[in-house]
Design a protein around this motif. Structure first.
Motif: not given
Length: 96
Positions: A19-28, A37-40, A43-50
């Motif tokens: 909702g505001s960041n990324w986590s390695r835990h699915v429960e988050d 789709a807008v979030i994805a 976030q990809e354009a900001a180079r924060l996730v692949n």
């Protein structure tokens, strides 16, 4: 319920949108509804996730449970028992 997943750029780890960041835990992970789709894309354009993408999930007491087996494996780990896998240097027996 819809959630967003992808891979961390630095480590390659599976990550989930909180909702505001990324986590390695699915429960988050949080339900993104129709905004996934807008979030994805952002976030990809900001180079924060692949390779982020939106998946279906079911709400569970301990957090979201991905609907598809591929994403459940990404969330929870391998589905095989390590004691049943082939061992290096050991030939499997052939049973006819």
């Amino acid at each position: 319920m819809r959630i967003v997943t992808g891979n961390d750029l630095a480590s390659g780890d599976v990550i989930w949108w909180t909702g505001s960041n990324w986590s390695r835990h699915v429960e988050d992970a949080v339900d993104v509804g129709e905004e996934g789709a807008v979030i994805a894309t952002a976030q990809e354009a900001a180079r924060l996730v692949n390779a982020p993408y939106v998946i279906d999930a079911a709400a569970a007491p301990d957090g979201p449970r991905p609907a598809h087996i591929k994403d459940r494996v990404r969330a929870l780990g391998p589905t095989v028992r390590m004691d049943l896998t082939l061992k290096p240097g050991v030939s499997p027996e052939v049973v006819l």
